[in-house]
Design an enzyme around this catalytic site. Structure first.
Site, PDB file in Angstrom:
ATOM      1  N   ASN A 162      19.196  -5.852   0.555  1.00 34.56           N
ATOM      2  CA  ASN A 162      20.317  -4.951   0.231  1.00 34.56           C
ATOM      3  C   ASN A 162      21.667  -5.534   0.556  1.00 34.56           C
ATOM      4  O   ASN A 162      21.801  -6.385   1.445  1.00 34.56           O
ATOM      5  CB  ASN A 162      20.127  -3.603   0.940  1.00 34.56           C
ATOM      6  CG  ASN A 162      20.759  -3.592   2.321  1.00 34.56           C
ATOM      7  OD1 ASN A 162      21.941  -3.279   2.470  1.00 34.56           O
ATOM      8  ND2 ASN A 162      19.982  -3.945   3.338  1.00 34.56           N
TER       9      ASN A 162
ATOM     10  N   CYS B 220     -10.497 -18.726   7.472  1.00 32.51           N
ATOM     11  CA  CYS B 220     -11.544 -18.197   6.591  1.00 32.51           C
ATOM     12  C   CYS B 220     -11.556 -16.676   6.611  1.00 32.51           C
ATOM     13  O   CYS B 220     -11.756 -16.021   5.590  1.00 32.51           O
ATOM     14  CB  CYS B 220     -12.910 -18.740   6.993  1.00 32.51           C
ATOM     15  SG  CYS B 220     -13.310 -18.471   8.738  1.00 32.51           S
TER      16      CYS B 220
ATOM     17  N   CYS C 200      -9.536 -21.578  13.891  1.00 40.39           N
ATOM     18  CA  CYS C 200      -8.222 -21.277  13.303  1.00 40.39           C
ATOM     19  C   CYS C 200      -8.246 -19.913  12.641  1.00 40.39           C
ATOM     20  O   CYS C 200      -7.229 -19.267  12.494  1.00 40.39           O
ATOM     21  CB  CYS C 200      -7.830 -22.345  12.292  1.00 40.39           C
ATOM     22  SG  CYS C 200      -9.005 -22.515  10.939  1.00 40.39           S
TER      23      CYS C 200
ATOM     24  N   SER D 159      26.249  -5.548  13.677  1.00 42.44           N
ATOM     25  CA  SER D 159      25.060  -6.264  13.242  1.00 42.44           C
ATOM     26  C   SER D 159      24.778  -6.264  11.744  1.00 42.44           C
ATOM     27  O   SER D 159      23.781  -6.826  11.313  1.00 42.44           O
ATOM     28  CB  SER D 159      23.840  -5.702  13.990  1.00 42.44           C
ATOM     29  OG  SER D 159      23.876  -4.291  14.037  1.00 42.44           O
ATOM     30  N   CYS D 160      25.628  -5.656  10.909  1.00 38.62           N
ATOM     31  CA  CYS D 160      25.362  -5.691   9.470  1.00 38.62           C
ATOM     32  C   CYS D 160      25.632  -7.101   8.950  1.00 38.62           C
ATOM     33  O   CYS D 160      26.722  -7.630   9.139  1.00 38.62           O
ATOM     34  CB  CYS D 160      26.242  -4.683   8.745  1.00 38.62           C
ATOM     35  SG  CYS D 160      26.017  -4.790   6.961  1.00 38.62           S
TER      36      CYS D 160
ATOM     37  N   CYS E 121     -22.112 -10.874   2.910  1.00 40.63           N
ATOM     38  CA  CYS E 121     -21.372 -11.833   2.081  1.00 40.63           C
ATOM     39  C   CYS E 121     -21.596 -11.554   0.597  1.00 40.63           C
ATOM     40  O   CYS E 121     -22.711 -11.271   0.171  1.00 40.63           O
ATOM     41  CB  CYS E 121     -21.848 -13.241   2.431  1.00 40.63           C
ATOM     42  SG  CYS E 121     -21.216 -14.517   1.340  1.00 40.63           S
TER      43      CYS E 121
ATOM     44  N   CYS F 172     -11.516 -14.014   3.418  1.00 43.29           N
ATOM     45  CA  CYS F 172     -12.742 -13.282   3.089  1.00 43.29           C
ATOM     46  C   CYS F 172     -12.429 -11.860   2.636  1.00 43.29           C
ATOM     47  O   CYS F 172     -11.717 -11.128   3.310  1.00 43.29           O
ATOM     48  CB  CYS F 172     -13.667 -13.235   4.311  1.00 43.29           C
ATOM     49  SG  CYS F 172     -15.196 -12.327   3.972  1.00 43.29           S
TER      50      CYS F 172
HETATM   51  C1  LIG Z   1      20.364  -0.082   2.217  1.00 42.57           C
HETATM   52  C2  LIG Z   1      20.547  -0.254   3.687  1.00 42.57           C
HETATM   53  C3  LIG Z   1      21.752   0.114   4.292  1.00 42.57           C
HETATM   54  C4  LIG Z   1      21.915  -0.026   5.654  1.00 42.57           C
HETATM   55  N1  LIG Z   1      23.069   0.363   6.208  1.00 42.57           N
HETATM   56  C5  LIG Z   1      23.235   0.270   7.559  1.00 42.57           C
HETATM   57  C6  LIG Z   1      24.400   0.743   8.193  1.00 42.57           C
HETATM   58  O1  LIG Z   1      25.288   1.289   7.560  1.00 42.57           O
HETATM   59  N2  LIG Z   1      24.511   0.613   9.521  1.00 42.57           N
HETATM   60  C7  LIG Z   1      23.531   0.055  10.284  1.00 42.57           C
HETATM   61  O2  LIG Z   1      23.666  -0.018  11.507  1.00 42.57           O
HETATM   62  N3  LIG Z   1      22.402  -0.410   9.714  1.00 42.57           N
HETATM   63  C8  LIG Z   1      22.236  -0.305   8.379  1.00 42.57           C
HETATM   64  N4  LIG Z   1      21.049  -0.720   7.801  1.00 42.57           N
HETATM   65  C9  LIG Z   1      20.026  -1.307   8.662  1.00 42.57           C
HETATM   66  C10 LIG Z   1      18.993  -0.273   9.065  1.00 42.57           C
HETATM   67  O3  LIG Z   1      19.575   0.732   9.855  1.00 42.57           O
HETATM   68  C11 LIG Z   1      17.849  -0.924   9.853  1.00 42.57           C
HETATM   69  O4  LIG Z   1      18.376  -1.510  11.005  1.00 42.57           O
HETATM   70  C12 LIG Z   1      17.125  -1.978   9.039  1.00 42.57           C
HETATM   71  O5  LIG Z   1      16.988  -1.532   7.716  1.00 42.57           O
HETATM   72  C13 LIG Z   1      15.760  -2.321   9.605  1.00 42.57           C
HETATM   73  O6  LIG Z   1      14.906  -1.218   9.640  1.00 42.57           O
HETATM   74  P1  LIG Z   1      13.826  -0.889   8.476  1.00 42.57           P
HETATM   75  O7  LIG Z   1      12.914  -2.054   8.360  1.00 42.57           O
HETATM   76  O8  LIG Z   1      13.144   0.361   8.942  1.00 42.57           O
HETATM   77  O9  LIG Z   1      14.591  -0.656   7.240  1.00 42.57           O
HETATM   78  C14 LIG Z   1      20.873  -0.568   6.425  1.00 42.57           C
HETATM   79  C15 LIG Z   1      19.675  -0.927   5.834  1.00 42.57           C
HETATM   80  C16 LIG Z   1      19.497  -0.766   4.474  1.00 42.57           C
HETATM   81  C17 LIG Z   1      18.191  -1.145   3.845  1.00 42.57           C
HETATM   82  S1  SF4 Z   2     -15.154 -15.539   1.963  1.00 42.98           S
HETATM   83 FE1  SF4 Z   2     -16.532 -14.011   2.851  1.00 42.98          FE
HETATM   84  S2  SF4 Z   2     -17.567 -13.111   1.098  1.00 42.98           S
HETATM   85 FE2  SF4 Z   2     -16.631 -14.986   0.362  1.00 42.98          FE
HETATM   86  S3  SF4 Z   2     -18.271 -16.516   0.574  1.00 42.98           S
HETATM   87 FE3  SF4 Z   2     -17.073 -16.584   2.443  1.00 42.98          FE
HETATM   88  S4  SF4 Z   2     -18.137 -15.222   3.874  1.00 42.98           S
HETATM   89 FE4  SF4 Z   2     -18.893 -14.761   1.818  1.00 42.98          FE
END
Ligand SMILES: Cc1cc2nc3c(=O)[nH]c(=O)nc-3n(C[C@H](O)[C@H](O)[C@H](O)COP(=O)(O)O)c2cc1C
Ligand code: SF4
Ligand SMILES: Cc1cc2nc3c(=O)[nH]c(=O)nc-3n(C[C@H](O)[C@H](O)[C@H](O)COP(=O)(O)OP(=O)(O)OC[C@H]3O[C@@H](n4cnc5c(N)ncnc54)[C@H](O)[C@@H]3O)c2cc1C
Ligand code: SF4
Ligand code: SF4
Lengths: 449, 423
Positions: free
Chosen positions: B79, B386, B383, B139-140, B346, B390
């Site tokens: 945004n 897989c 790791c 912070s904006c 599987c 799956c």
């Molecule tokens: C469209 C939009 C407008 C926003 N405007 C503001 C604002 O005016 N002031 C503010 O502090 N944060 C603003 N934010 C940030 C949100 O308050 C929030 O910190 C951020 O979106 C993260 O949270 P979320 O993942 O729940 O959206 C805005 C966010 C969005 C998406």
């Molecule tokens: S990813 Fe899962 S379902 Fe696919 S072959 Fe491997 S174990 Fe079987």
């Protein structure tokens, strides 16, 4: 109870968590959701799917169980393509959300995690009697118990559950499943008295006299309709109740012995006929003919039920009207006498009426016939009340908004009112009556103040 | 089990019925919206950032674009929305109305000054309108007014200075809202504390570029042929938000109540923020994605969780996971494990084989006839790649191996590899 043979012990597996979440992911989270309006019982699928979407699984289970005490069973057994899923907006993009499967998953998930949202309400003084422990009776009993009423359910048979226990074949719906669903009722403190039929003249009124503040009648329709025939058959003809119910009681050997390797005709075109046909095939019948007097599209069974039975190997004998049986000298069934029909104008049911074609009579050699052409209230039910208004087929007439019969404080619902219908409709009726009963006594309490 | 658990919580002296707040953004743009949200169950609001009327705010158009990697939906939002474009008076009236009509709900007014004096004036005006506390927006990340927003938040002295100005202009609690677009979020937070902040909110949006047009080469949102690095929000930023809150909570010198923000949509997200130290929860993109109604599921879900876990008060959960958030050098490297396969389930897609071969330890063999993987336990790196691939939930899990377990070394290019390949 003896263990069911393999073909009967194979109730389909439900969704697992991953599948349910993936399916819920497809839900459009509709505003004013049409699926919820499409559920006759008010289970409210849009809300429980939404709750699942937002990881609120306990809440989703609460929605289902508060709205529908048999939510798990309904998820598996509702003909969803005709109900909630028929209305689903996602069909506009691709295909409906599999609502029934999500519903069953959530209930089974609650069982697996030991979560039960049901609680007894704070106790009230009124006692209510419920007759019959099928879906209608259980739903009414649960709804009232949640509100604190003391509820006693009188059940004629040895165990609770109605058609879920004694009808729907095990391969579609295992006895364990209804056991588990009934277990959820435990915290509500509903007393279920099995092997306690109500019977005799004025049985309903005497329940009121015994001090029950209200009565809910839900005995279902267990008297099978029969073919009118001249032949006196001593062996080989079953009504569906004498076939499906013993199977649910575990009497596979006794019934199986009479069908194995035999030629069987099932008469009827509804869901129960499909259950009979599939069961006969699973018991090892050599040939299973489904004899139906209209055509494929007029069969009342659900499309998937018809397809399932066909895939299992059922033969379809459409546009044939059974007119009589013929027997050997000992009265054993030998053949069914049929006459071919053709379809004419639509009748009262909106389906084209079958008319017999003169001179087209023929005989199909068979060893066993199973009649599955419908069900009606038990014969003695007309004497249960002296004054209760009944309809033509002895179904009980009620006020649709309250479920109340012509006898005050006596309510009724489920198949005894609708004729053979659906589980979810029976659940609806139980709730409707319970809500009316609650309202009735809420008013009373206020009046005392 | 139907009784709701006690979700109430105290934040800077204000007792809220639950920790859930609208964050400052379009979802808290007017009293009408906020009021409806309060009725839907939200416990408070950080009201959309209020500015003076001196510099008119005009939002770029379009304001937002959806982040849709490979068609996946509702993962994030990009945004360029500015602070409130409504007149100061309209906003103050709305704040006043909210406090009159919903006195039990927390109304925190977010403010942003474009000069030192403006910070003071806005603070006083919001106090007069009845705000319970102030959120200092430094912070904006995409202000069109030069030298404001995250530009301030990235300059510690200014953070301290403006917080101080606000502190000296009013007595109500001040929360400083932090940008994540910085190396160490505890540094500006400490400066805010020095300036007099009583609490910290984090995070504001992450500066990002979430999509570039393949045909026109313009970043989205495409503002008539121009794009910009701007605020990215939603579920995709939750890991950053959680990390920032945990760092703020663990910061020994800070010790201020925290308001957690970033990618919260469900009660589980909220719970995670509480567990790493947040006292309140703020939401924007979750509402942009699904509407205010998500709060119902946050309340019911968290309440059931507390009942099932036997947690009596929300306070017990706050910071509960912090002792488990370690520096990586604390890990016990003597304990090792491998992937465990439940092959009964599987479905034979072979994804595990592909990723183990190309990104893992080449620990799987593929039985082409049976269409099943076979794990060489000695080679498994644990790791777990897989298990990501799956498609069957929970088929591949982690299991610890006995102390005697020794992992085979990765083969060196040369003879050894050649023999292996032929076999
Ligand atoms: C469209 C939009 C407008 C926003 N405007 C503001 C604002 O005016 N002031 C503010 O502090 N944060 C603003 N934010 C940030 C949100 O308050 C929030 O910190 C951020 O979106 C993260 O949270 P979320 O993942 O729940 O959206 C805005 C966010 C969005 C998406
Ligand atoms: S990813 Fe899962 S379902 Fe696919 S072959 Fe491997 S174990 Fe079987
Ligand atoms: C074989 C079969 C399969 C079906 N499959 C489906 C399906 O897949 N999906 C679906 O939606 N619907 C299905 N139905 C329909 C559905 O089961 C019924 O509509 C529903 O069970 C009706 O509920 P009920 O409570 O009215 O009656 P029932 O379920 O019939 O329950 C009535 C109960 O009352 C007891 N009772 C009877 N008389 C007395 C008495 N005098 N005193 C005490 N108790 C008494 C009975 O023993 C029984 O337990 C099926 C029906 C049958 C017969
Ligand atoms: S109608 Fe279909 S898509 Fe819409 S809420 Fe119901 S299940 Fe979801
Ligand atoms: S109860 Fe049956 S009709 Fe109602 S939502 Fe569930 S599956 Fe659909």
């Amino acid at each position: 109870m003896p263990k069911a043979p393999a073909p009967f012990a194979s109730m389909k597996k439900g969704f697992d968590y991953g599948q349910a979440v993936a399916e819920a992911q497809r839900c459009l989270l509709c505003h004013d959701a049409p699926c919820s309006k499409g559920c006759p019982g008010g289970t409210d699928p849009a809300t429980f799917i939404r709750k699942l979407r937002f990881q609120n699984l306990t809440g989703a289970v609460r929605t289902i169980k508060q709205n529908n005490i048999l939510g798990g069973s309904c998820g598996e057994l509702c003909p969803t393509p005709q109900l909630c899923e028929k209305e689903c907006s996602a069909a506009g993009l691709d295909r409906p959300i599999q609502i029934g499967k999500i519903q069953r998953f959530l209930v089974e998930h609650a069982w697996a995690t030991g979560f039960n949202p049901l609680e007894k309400g704070s106790a009230r003084k009124e006692k209510i009697a419920v007759v019959g422990s099928g879906p209608a009776g259980l739903s009414c009993a649960a709804e009232l118990a949640k509100a604190g009423f003391g509820v006693t359910v009188f059940e004629a048979r040895a165990r609770a559950g109605g058609v879920l226990r004694y009808g729907v074949p095990s391969y579609r719906f295992s006895p364990d499943f209804i056991d588990r669903e009934l277990k959820d009722l435990a915290p509500l403190g509903v007393k279920i008295q099995c092997s306690k039929p109500i019977r005799g003249k004025g049985a309903v009124e005497s329940l009121l006299k015994k001090g029950f503040a209200a009565v809910f009648l839900a005995p279902g329709c267990w008297e099978p309709l029969r073919l009118k025939v001249k032949a006196k058959v001593r062996q080989g003809v079953f009504a569906w109740t004498d076939f499906l119910t013993p199977l649910k009681e575990g009497r596979f050997a006794a019934i199986g012995k009479q069908l194995k390797g035999r030629r069987v005709a099932i008469i009827g075109g509804g869901s129960v006929a499909m259950d009979c046909a599939e069961s006969a095939i699973k018991l090892g019948a050599k040939d299973v003919y489904l004899v139906y007097r209209r055509s494929y599209n007029e069969m009342p069974a659900e499309e998937d039920e018809k397809q399932d039975a066909l895939r299992q190997g059922m033969h379809l004998l459409l546009l044939n009207q059974p007119v009589d049986y013929s027997t050997d000298a000992k009265g054993r069934l030998k053949a069914i006498r049929l006459v071919r029909t053709e379809l004419s104008k639509p009748d009262a049911s909106g389906r084209r009426k079958p008319v017999e074609i003169p001179g087209s009579n023929w005989e199909l050699p068979i060893d066993v016939a199973i009649e599955a052409i419908g069900a009606q209230p038990a014969r003695d039910s007309i004497e249960w009340s002296r004054s209760m208004k009944l309809s033509d087929g002895n179904l009980i007439t009620v006020n649709p908004d309250t479920g109340e019969t012509s006898v005050k404080r006596v309510f009724a619902g489920g198949d005894i009112v609708r004729g053979p219908a659906l589980i979810i409709e029976a659940v609806r009726d139980g709730k409707t009556a319970a809500q009316a009963i609650m309202k009735r006594f809420a008013k009373k309490e206020n009046a005392h103040e | 089990m139907s009784k709701q658990a006690d979700l109430s919580v105290e934040f800077l002296g204000f007792k809220m019925k639950n920790p859930f707040m609208l964050s400052s953004s379009p979802v808290s743009n007017s009293a009408e919206m906020v009021g409806r949200a309060f009725d839907a169950g939200w416990g408070g609001v950080a009201y959309k950032t209020v500015v003076s009327d001196r510099i008119p705010i005009i939002h770029p158009s379009p304001r937002m674009a959806a982040y849709r990697p490979a068609g996946k939906r509702q993962l994030g939002v990009q945004n360029v929305e500015q602070t409130s474009d409504r007149g100061l008076k309209a906003n103050l009236l709305d704040i006043m109305y909210l406090k009159k009509r919903w006195p039990d709900h927390l109304v925190m007014a977010s403010i942003m000054g474009f000069s030192n004096q403006e910070w003071a004036d806005l603070a006083k005006a919001c106090v007069d309108a009845g705000a319970d506390m102030l959120e200092v927006n430094v912070s904006c990340p995409h202000m069109t007014v030069e030298g404001s927003g995250a530009k301030v938040g990235q300059c510690q002295e200014l953070v301290q200075k403006f917080t101080e100005t606000v502190r000296n202009s009013c007595k109500i609690p001040i929360v400083a809202k932090m940008t994540p677009n910085i190396t160490d979020i505890t540094v500006p937070a400490m400066y805010a504390k020095k300036g007099g902040a009583d609490g910290i909110a984090a995070i504001n949006s992450v500066a990002g570029l979430s999509g570039i047009g393949a045909d026109d080469w313009v970043p989205s949102p495409n503002v008539f042929g121009k794009g910009a690095a701007c605020g990215f929000t939603g579920p995709a930023i939750k890991p950053i938000g959680l990390r920032c809150i945990s760092e703020l909570a663990k910061c020994h010198d800070l010790q201020l109540p925290l308001s957690g923000i970033g990618g919260i949509e469900t009660w589980v997200d909220a719970l995670e923020y509480l567990l790493v130290g947040a006292t309140t929860i703020q939401v924007t993109t979750g509402i942009i994605h699904y509407g205010q109604g998500i709060v119902e599921n946050m309340i019911e879900g968290l309440s059931d969780y507390m009942t099932i876990k036997g947690v009596k008060s929300l306070k017990e959960l706050i910071g509960k996971a912090l002792p488990n958030v370690h520096a990586t050098h604390d890990f016990d490297l003597a304990r090792q494990g491998i992937a465990r396969y439940d092959l009964d389930r599987c479905v034979g897609c072979g994804q595990c084989y592909v990723v183990c071969r190309d990104a893992g330890g080449w620990a799987l063999d593929w039985d082409a006839k049976k269409r099943r993987p076979a794990l060489d336990e000695k080679k498994c790196l644990s790791c777990m790649v897989c298990s990501f691939a799956c498609p069957v939930d929970g088929l591949i899990t982690f299991k610890e191996m006995p102390k005697s377990y020794r992992r085979a070394e990765t083969v060196t290019l040369g003879k050894e590899l050649e023999t292996q390949r032929r076999s």
